[in-house]
Design an enzyme around this catalytic site. Structure first.
Site, mmCIF file in Angstrom:
data_model
loop_
_atom_site.group_PDB
_atom_site.id
_atom_site.type_symbol
_atom_site.label_atom_id
_atom_site.label_comp_id
_atom_site.label_asym_id
_atom_site.label_seq_id
_atom_site.Cartn_x
_atom_site.Cartn_y
_atom_site.Cartn_z
ATOM 1 C CG ASP A 275 -8.732 0.739 16.078
ATOM 2 O OD1 ASP A 275 -8.437 -0.226 16.871
ATOM 3 O OD2 ASP A 275 -7.880 1.287 15.622
ATOM 4 N NE ARG B 295 -3.675 4.828 13.373
ATOM 5 C CZ ARG B 295 -5.045 4.013 13.561
ATOM 6 N NH1 ARG B 295 -5.170 3.020 12.994
ATOM 7 N NH2 ARG B 295 -6.065 4.783 14.018
ATOM 8 C CG ASP C 215 -8.581 0.009 8.576
ATOM 9 O OD1 ASP C 215 -7.928 0.366 7.780
ATOM 10 O OD2 ASP C 215 -8.899 0.797 9.812
ATOM 11 C CG MET C 216 -3.145 -3.057 5.155
ATOM 12 S SD MET C 216 -2.115 -1.900 4.814
ATOM 13 C CE MET C 216 -2.220 -1.772 2.947
ATOM 14 C CG ASN C 217 -5.086 1.905 9.488
ATOM 15 O OD1 ASN C 217 -5.493 2.774 8.654
ATOM 16 N ND2 ASN C 217 -5.988 1.164 10.260
ATOM 17 C CG ASP D 27 -9.572 7.261 7.262
ATOM 18 O OD1 ASP D 27 -10.594 6.675 7.116
ATOM 19 O OD2 ASP D 27 -8.221 7.144 7.722
#
Ligand code: DGJ
Length: 729
Positions: free
Chosen positions: A368, A444, A479-481, A549
């Site tokens: 990121d 987020r 990713d997917m947050n 994570d």
């Protein structure tokens, strides 16, 4: 041939290598479930198997037969109406306001192999002799809707897949409120229920509880399969262990909202089910339209949980995952996330690449922070163009420098999201999931793009492909947050708002298919804040997933052990990270950090520049050890030997397909003072075979290694020991 039909008695018998699954049309109309378990080479007496008793307060479908109630009959696809009070597999609403669905057997067809599911991920066959499929059609004759139940039986693996298609043959719209993928009735309920539950950083911990009266249910209402509960459960004999007992596994090949569980009824029968969650779901089916429910993969093992897992592993490794990396060794990577977070520039990344290469690492992943103005997680998702302040030579220039260092280059994306502070959001404020007039709830500092809209999907394909085609990118972390909240789509009619969550998944699968198939050279790894979308749906598109994570090696013992209940180690990303660990603060030697990560897709996620010379030597030897091991670990059979959920020790081992290569790993969390002799007993070996352990001159028989075991001698907290064993005779 794995499907046998007795046309006279209307008995359908599906056989896999060791199992049978049997159905029968009862009373000439109802599709009843007769049996699932150890293989029967002859049809059983179905009158006996389907014996009924008169049940008080259960109504009768046959007016002349007061013992016949669907509340009693074991069924294949219960509707919950028509005299059955138990949990239904389907529910619908018709134009006249009625909700009764009554499904009557109409016919069947048998197909060789296994057809694809339109728009949805599914396990596949490589040639049509691997499996057979039977489509059984049921119909509601009053409302004229057709339900096609598809079952595929694999010849070599004890797996049966199920999916369901509903077709509106009437001239009026039908609203589907629930379409479950698989429902299986059992005559008894003397079982334990095993689920994989957790949270961010604590995914897929094993919970096992006895079944009890009522509904025991797991589900996700988060718009993703989730960290919290995985779309998997097993019911198993109360004394079933890793190596013995009957175990029935259910896994949904789907990445969105799911529901699964078991209902134990008044006479202690049980009904297991799994499918799309009916919470906040409905689907309008216009005349002649069809609705395809996702696939459920069901595995029966009479040799405990270990064998069930190995069947899932083999099936998913070889007939779910696709593309070149299904069979090719996965590269050892270094990821900059825990090394730099957002604080990097081209020089730093190029420096890491050089260092990685000198340690034998094969791929450098830039995580990121490389795009838009993204120097923190507050902005820029959606703006997939390079930040030239940080990376003046662009992605192309950086990839070139990484390649010049002698290794591959990989890149992070989070394409399903948009930051309110982004050009994309300023341009298309209605492209995110939201309800007009209500707060767009953030997580987020980001919103979820509305993938139920085709123009949003098209944008993602274009934006991501543009970057991928601009440089030599050989790996992508997708990713997917965040999870979905305040569900609403500006692209859907108000009556179709409850279709959004599933339409999102269909959109996502379309996007993934297009991107992945047009970039076959790229290794894709899915991620959702770690393992928030570790499911069979994502594995169809991307052969590996970032497991969690939480990179703490001790925590990972639980997470990787729990994950291995269904998913193969070749699907698990596992990295050595810094100490004190960034999630737990724990300090551990490189040895145990490496040994845990080696039981997965190995990599490093820490500042490589901070290694001492001594540490560099250890890393070099870990890297070369893994290069040698991965050839078989990524395709081996896994045997779990000791569970972290049972105590201080964890152990597992891998046996190559030709049974000659073995790798065993033992971990002890806390020091034990005055422990006596600890031994690790192996399993799965040839009793009279002769084996040699690396570093030991002697040879041992398989019987000795399995019954007497390997001596474990260690001192201190957080210890590990690995054994490389070869069969020599
Ligand atoms: C969550 C992922 O799980 C991490 O590995 C990292 O990629 C961050 N997102 C970046 O924002």
């Amino acid at each position: 041939m794995s499907i046998f039909v007795n046309d006279e008695e209307k008995i359908f018998h599906l056989q896999t290598k060791n199992t049978s699954y049997i159905m029968k049309v009862a009373k000439g109309k109802y599709l009843a479930h007769v049996y699932w378990g150890d293989r029967l080479n002859k049809n059983p007496d179905t009158d006996n198997a389907l014996l009924l008793r008169n049940l008080g307060f259960s109504a009768n479908t046959e007016l002349e037969d007061r013992s016949y109630s669907l509340d009693y009959v074991c069924q294949e696809y219960p509707t919950g109406c028509d005299t059955d009070f138990r949990i239904p597999a389907i529910s619908a609403e018709f134009k006249d306001g009625s909700r009764v669905v009554s499904l009557i057997y109409e016919g069947y067809e048998i197909l060789k192999g296994k057809p694809k599911l339109k728009g949805l991920p599914a396990v596949y066959v490589e040639n049509e002799n691997e499996a057979d499929t039977i489509n059984i059609t049921l119909r509601d004759n009053v409302k004229n809707i057709r339900v096609v139940l598809s079952y595929t039986a694999y010849n070599e693996w004890d797996a049966i897949t199920r999916s369901v298609k509903v077709i509106n043959d009437s001239s009026e719209e039908v609203i589907l409120n629930k379409v479950i993928s698989a429902s299986v009735d059992f005559e008894d309920s003397d079982y334990d229920f095993l689920e994989l539950s957790g949270a961010w950083g604590r995914e897929r911990h094993i919970e096992r509880t006895p079944l009890r009266s009522g509904v025991q249910q797991i589900e996700s209402r988060r718009g993703a399969s989730s960290h919290q509960l995985n779309p998997f459960f097993a019911i198993m004999d109360k004394d079933a262990s890793e190596t013995h007992g009957r175990v029935y596994g259910f896994n949904l090949v789907y990445s969105g909202n799911f529901v699964a569980g078991v209902e134990v009824d008044q006479i202690f029968k049980s009904r297991a089910y799994i499918g799309i969650n009916d919470y906040d779901f409905s689907w309008i089916l216009e005349p002649s339209e069809e609705f395809q429910a996702p696939e459920a993969v069901m595995v029966f093992s009479n040799e405990g949980l270990g064998e069930m897992s190995r069947i899932y592993h083999k099936l998913y490794r070889t007939r779910l995952v696709r593309g070149r990396y299904r069979d090719e060794a996965r590269p050892i990577l270094a990821n900059n996330w825990e090394a730099t977070y957002f604080d990097f520039d081209e020089e730093k990344i190029a420096g890491l690449a050089k260092e990685a290469a000198s340690l034998g690492i094969e791929l450098l992943v830039l995580d990121d922070g490389w795009f838009g103005r993204r120097n923190s997680d507050n902005c820029s998702l959606g703006d997939w163009y390079v930040n030239k302040d940080k990376l003046p030579s662009g992605i192309q220039g950086l990839a070139k420098r990484v390649n010049e260092a002698g290794i591959k280059f990989g890149l992070w994306f989070e394409p399903e999201m948009v930051s309110p502070d982004s050009d994309l959001y300023r341009e298309h404020p209605d492209w995110c999931i939201h309800v007009p007039g209500r707060t767009r709830t953030e997580c987020r500092a980001q919103l979820t793009l509305d993938l139920s809209r085709s123009e949003v999907c098209d944008y993602i394909v274009k934006a991501v492909s543009h970057v991928l085609d601009s440089a030599n990118i050989e790996y992508v972390k997708w990713d997917m947050n965040r999870h979905m909240t305040n569900l609403g789509s500006a692209g859907l009619d108000c009556r179709r708002q409850k279709e959004m969550a599933h339409r999102y998944m269909l959109g996502l699968y379309r996007v993934l298919e297009e991107i992945v198939s047009s970039h076959p050279h790229i290794l894709f790894e899915s991620c959702s804040g770690g393992g928030g979308r570790f499911d069979a749906g994502m594995l169809y598109y991307m052969p590996q997933t970032w497991t969690s994570d939480d990179t703490d090696a001790v925590e990972r013992l639980y997470i990787q052990y729990g994950t291995s209940i269904v998913y193969p180690v070749s699907a698990m990303g596992a990295h050595v990270s810094a100490v004190p660990n960034h999630q737990s603060g724990r300090v551990m030697d490189l040895k145990i950090r490496g040994d845990v990560a080696m039981s997965g897709n190995f990599g490093y996620e820490l500042d490589l520049m901070k290694f001492t010379d001594e540490e560099k030597e250890i890393v070099r030897s870990q890297v070369s050890q893994y290069k040698e091991l991965r050839k078989f670990i990524q395709s081996a059979d896994m045997y779990r030997l000791k569970s972290p959920f049972m105590g201080n020790e964890t152990a597992w081992m891998f046996i190559s397909q030709d049974k000659r290569d073995i790798f065993a790993a033992y971990f002890r969390i806390n020091a034990v003072v005055n422990p006596g002799i600890t031994r690790l007993k192996l399993t799965g070996l040839e009793k009279d075979g002769l084996y040699r352990i690396e570093g030991d001159e002697k040879t041992y028989t398989g019987g000795e290694l399995m019954n007497i075991g390997l001596v474990i001698d260690m001192w201190g907290d957080y210890q590990s020991k690995t054994f490389r064993i070869k069969r020599v005779m």
